[in-house]
Design a protein around this motif. Structure first.
Motif, PDB file in Angstrom:
ATOM      1  N   VAL A 165       0.817  -1.120  -0.131  1.00  8.30           N
ATOM      2  CA  VAL A 165       0.096   0.072   0.071  1.00  8.30           C
ATOM      3  C   VAL A 165       0.829   1.318  -0.002  1.00  8.30           C
ATOM      4  CG1 VAL A 165      -1.558   1.280   1.370  1.00  8.30           C
ATOM      5  CG2 VAL A 165      -1.955  -1.153   0.979  1.00  8.30           C
ATOM      6  N   GLY A 166       2.018   1.436   0.868  1.00  7.98           N
ATOM      7  CA  GLY A 166       3.071   2.279   0.977  1.00  7.98           C
ATOM      8  C   GLY A 166       3.601   2.630  -0.512  1.00  7.98           C
ATOM      9  N   VAL A 167       3.793   1.552  -1.162  1.00 10.45           N
ATOM     10  CA  VAL A 167       4.478   1.770  -2.314  1.00 10.45           C
ATOM     11  C   VAL A 167       3.683   2.034  -3.343  1.00 10.45           C
ATOM     12  CG1 VAL A 167       5.819   0.674  -4.331  1.00 10.45           C
ATOM     13  CG2 VAL A 167       6.369   0.094  -1.781  1.00 10.45           C
ATOM     14  N   VAL A 214      11.341   4.936  -3.885  1.00 11.05           N
ATOM     15  CA  VAL A 214      10.316   4.025  -3.291  1.00 11.05           C
ATOM     16  C   VAL A 214      10.470   4.023  -1.454  1.00 11.05           C
ATOM     17  CG1 VAL A 214       9.296   1.808  -3.128  1.00 11.05           C
ATOM     18  CG2 VAL A 214       9.868   2.906  -5.313  1.00 11.05           C
ATOM     19  N   LEU A 215      11.765   3.420  -1.150  1.00  6.63           N
ATOM     20  CA  LEU A 215      11.900   3.178   0.103  1.00  6.63           C
ATOM     21  C   LEU A 215      11.714   4.362   0.961  1.00  6.63           C
ATOM     22  CD1 LEU A 215      14.624   0.724   0.208  1.00  6.63           C
ATOM     23  CD2 LEU A 215      12.317   0.326   0.978  1.00  6.63           C
ATOM     24  N   PRO A 216      12.292   5.679   0.673  1.00  8.40           N
ATOM     25  CA  PRO A 216      12.095   6.691   1.634  1.00  8.40           C
ATOM     26  C   PRO A 216      10.683   7.154   1.738  1.00  8.40           C
ATOM     27  CG  PRO A 216      13.935   7.174   0.272  1.00  8.40           C
ATOM     28  CD  PRO A 216      13.229   5.689  -0.345  1.00  8.40           C
ATOM     29  N   ALA A 217       9.813   6.990   0.537  1.00 16.87           N
ATOM     30  CA  ALA A 217       8.589   7.714   0.495  1.00 16.87           C
ATOM     31  C   ALA A 217       7.485   6.546   1.216  1.00 16.87           C
ATOM     32  CB  ALA A 217       8.034   7.782  -1.070  1.00 16.87           C
ATOM     33  N   SER A 218       7.782   5.325   1.304  1.00 19.18           N
ATOM     34  CA  SER A 218       7.042   4.267   2.026  1.00 19.18           C
ATOM     35  C   SER A 218       7.346   3.741   3.355  1.00 19.18           C
ATOM     36  CB  SER A 218       7.003   3.136   0.816  1.00 19.18           C
ATOM     37  OG  SER A 218       8.303   2.530   0.728  1.00 19.18           O
ATOM     38  N   ILE A 219       8.722   4.416   3.832  1.00 20.02           N
ATOM     39  CA  ILE A 219       8.838   3.956   5.003  1.00 20.02           C
ATOM     40  C   ILE A 219       8.055   4.191   6.141  1.00 20.02           C
ATOM     41  CG2 ILE A 219      10.332   4.740   7.014  1.00 20.02           C
ATOM     42  CD1 ILE A 219      12.838   4.535   5.279  1.00 20.02           C
ATOM     43  N   PRO A 220       7.153   5.001   6.111  1.00 21.61           N
ATOM     44  CA  PRO A 220       6.074   5.071   7.138  1.00 21.61           C
ATOM     45  C   PRO A 220       5.181   3.856   7.346  1.00 21.61           C
ATOM     46  CG  PRO A 220       6.288   7.473   6.377  1.00 21.61           C
ATOM     47  CD  PRO A 220       7.164   6.182   5.597  1.00 21.61           C
ATOM     48  N   MET A 221       4.512   3.622   6.211  1.00 19.41           N
ATOM     49  CA  MET A 221       3.819   2.566   5.953  1.00 19.41           C
ATOM     50  C   MET A 221       4.370   0.994   6.027  1.00 19.41           C
ATOM     51  SD  MET A 221       0.544   3.214   5.397  1.00 19.41           S
ATOM     52  CE  MET A 221       0.085   1.795   4.968  1.00 19.41           C
ATOM     53  N   ILE A 222       5.703   1.073   5.570  1.00 16.90           N
ATOM     54  CA  ILE A 222       6.548  -0.163   6.084  1.00 16.90           C
ATOM     55  C   ILE A 222       6.610  -0.512   7.569  1.00 16.90           C
ATOM     56  CG2 ILE A 222       8.552  -1.324   5.948  1.00 16.90           C
ATOM     57  CD1 ILE A 222       9.189   0.046   3.300  1.00 16.90           C
ATOM     58  N   PHE A 223       6.922   0.804   8.184  1.00 14.84           N
ATOM     59  CA  PHE A 223       6.855   0.433   9.740  1.00 14.84           C
ATOM     60  C   PHE A 223       5.724   0.227  10.388  1.00 14.84           C
ATOM     61  CE2 PHE A 223      11.352   1.811   9.240  1.00 14.84           C
ATOM     62  CZ  PHE A 223      12.046   1.147  10.363  1.00 14.84           C
ATOM     63  N   THR A 224       4.596   0.869   9.685  1.00 16.80           N
ATOM     64  CA  THR A 224       3.277   0.530  10.354  1.00 16.80           C
ATOM     65  C   THR A 224       3.150  -0.989  10.428  1.00 16.80           C
ATOM     66  OG1 THR A 224       2.551   2.560   9.914  1.00 16.80           O
ATOM     67  CG2 THR A 224       0.781   0.878  10.223  1.00 16.80           C
ATOM     68  N   GLY A 225       3.380  -1.546   9.229  1.00 13.93           N
ATOM     69  CA  GLY A 225       3.202  -2.968   9.198  1.00 13.93           C
ATOM     70  C   GLY A 225       4.259  -3.716   9.856  1.00 13.93           C
ATOM     71  N   THR A 253       3.864  10.447  11.496  1.00 20.89           N
ATOM     72  CA  THR A 253       3.192   9.239  11.296  1.00 20.89           C
ATOM     73  C   THR A 253       3.490   8.232  12.491  1.00 20.89           C
ATOM     74  OG1 THR A 253       4.908   8.378  10.091  1.00 20.89           O
ATOM     75  CG2 THR A 253       3.318   9.425   8.708  1.00 20.89           C
ATOM     76  N   ALA A 254       4.762   8.469  13.112  1.00 24.15           N
ATOM     77  CA  ALA A 254       5.284   7.693  14.394  1.00 24.15           C
ATOM     78  C   ALA A 254       4.546   8.186  15.505  1.00 24.15           C
ATOM     79  CB  ALA A 254       6.557   7.728  14.445  1.00 24.15           C
ATOM     80  N   GLN A 257      10.934   3.737  13.879  1.00 25.77           N
ATOM     81  CA  GLN A 257      10.055   4.331  12.834  1.00 25.77           C
ATOM     82  C   GLN A 257      10.442   5.886  12.921  1.00 25.77           C
ATOM     83  OE1 GLN A 257       6.027   3.449  12.837  1.00 25.77           O
ATOM     84  NE2 GLN A 257       5.380   4.994  11.554  1.00 25.77           N
ATOM     85  N   ARG A 258      10.398   6.358  14.275  1.00 21.58           N
ATOM     86  CA  ARG A 258      10.810   7.735  14.194  1.00 21.58           C
ATOM     87  C   ARG A 258      12.184   8.004  13.889  1.00 21.58           C
ATOM     88  NH1 ARG A 258       8.101   8.681  20.425  1.00 21.58           N
ATOM     89  NH2 ARG A 258       5.920   8.970  19.724  1.00 21.58           N
TER      90      ARG A 258
END
Length: 332
Positions: free
Chosen positions: A217-219, A245-256, A330-331, A321-322
């Motif tokens: 979802v983040g990606v 991709v990774l910098p932009a989707s990190i918040p959703m990755i860490f949520t998962g 987001t954290a 995450q922070r």
């Protein structure tokens, strides 16, 4: 309106005004401490009152004082067991030195301490198992989630599999994992115990899905402007993933990851009970089977430890995450 109502209304208003004044005049740091303390105190009072009225086949349900006694008792057992282990290792070393002095060609044999694992040992065993399963899951889930988020064809192909296996209980996976591990993991001198491998794989299978879904979802929801920048710069695929991709989707990755770690910790306890991996799950099961007068208090002690460790794991993942996320909001 009766006289009682007329008298009661100003009284209620005064109480409401008092609470408002208290809220305005109390510093935020005191409120942050006071509210949890009041909540914990009320919980302890309710627990103590309810426990004294619940009778079981093993006696009264344990209250706060009984649980605190077991905390102390379990720690003392741990210290005693460590003293026995130290004495055992000293005796073994002395015996080996004596034999070596008599026979220089003697091959020294070192045995591990045969004593039982203590409650503290079982906590560390559970932590090692859950982190191993979680890390294996992350290694599989994050790249898979990135691939799903970037490629619609892969997403359509993998999505039915995710939807089918996502709700499967760990109790359903455990027999299958046990049979497969017993068939494939055959060694006269195994590096890891089978029970550890079974518990770890079960944890991995159950915690992988939130990471896959949130990463995908983040990606897939990356700002189109960032994608256009990548196209303008003609970044190679791997560079696109690394820089965009990774910098932009990190918040959703860490949520998962936070969701998966919580699931992993819950799944682990059930897996250890059935696989008999020497962790907290096995401790709870052994105490249940033991049926002594202290068993309920010991199980309740384990429940608090399991909950507290789960809380600490979540806080640790939040701090990570922070640290890694560019969007600190987001954290939380």
């Amino acid at each position: 309106m009766t006289t009682e109502t007329i008298i009661e209304t100003p009284k209620k208003q005064r109480i409401a005004d008092w609470f408002k004044a208290l809220d305005r005049n109390t510093p935020s740091i005191i409120k942050a401490i006071l509210a949890p303390c009041i909540g914990i105190l009320i919980f302890l009072l309710v627990w103590s009152a309810a426990a004294s009225n619940i009778n079981t086949s093993l006696g009264k349900f344990p209250g706060p004082s009984a649980v605190m006694e077991q905390f102390s008792s379990l720690y003392e057992e741990h210290k005693t067991e460590r003293q026995k282990e130290d004495a055992f290792m000293v005796r073994q070393e002395t015996r080996n030195n004596e034999r070596l002095a008599k026979d220089p060609s003697y091959e020294i044999k070192t045995r591990s301490y045969p004593g039982k694992e203590t409650f503290i040992d079982q906590i560390f065993t559970s932590l090692i198992t859950v982190m191993s399963g979680f890390l294996v899951g992350a290694i599989i889930a994050v790249p898979l989630g990135i691939a799903i988020g970037l490629n619609k064809f892969i997403r359509n192909g993998v999505d039915p599999i995710i939807q089918v296996f996502k709700p499967v209980s760990p109790l359903a996976w455990l027999p299958l994992v046990t049979i497969v591990v017993s068939a494939l993991y055959v060694s006269d001198d195994p590096m890891f115990a089978k029970s550890f491998i079974v518990s770890m794989i079960t944890v991995t299978l159950c915690c992988i899905w939130p990471m896959v879904i949130n990463t995908a979802v983040g990606v897939s929801s990356i700002d189109q402007d960032l994608v256009n920048v990548s196209k303008v710069l003609r970044l190679p695929a791997l560079k696109h993933v690394q820089k965009i991709v990774l910098p932009a989707s990190i918040p959703m990755i860490f949520t998962g990851m936070r969701l998966s770690l919580g699931i992993a910790w819950m799944v682990l306890i059930a897996a250890e009970m059935l696989a008999q991996n020497p962790g907290l799950g096995k401790f709870v099961w052994d105490e249940f089977q033991n049926g002594s007068s202290n068993s309920l208090a010991r199980i309740m002690t384990a429940v608090f430890v399991i909950g507290f460790i789960g809380f600490l794991l979540d806080r640790a993942m939040l701090q990570l995450q922070r640290f890694f996320s560019w969007d600190k909001s987001t954290a939380n």
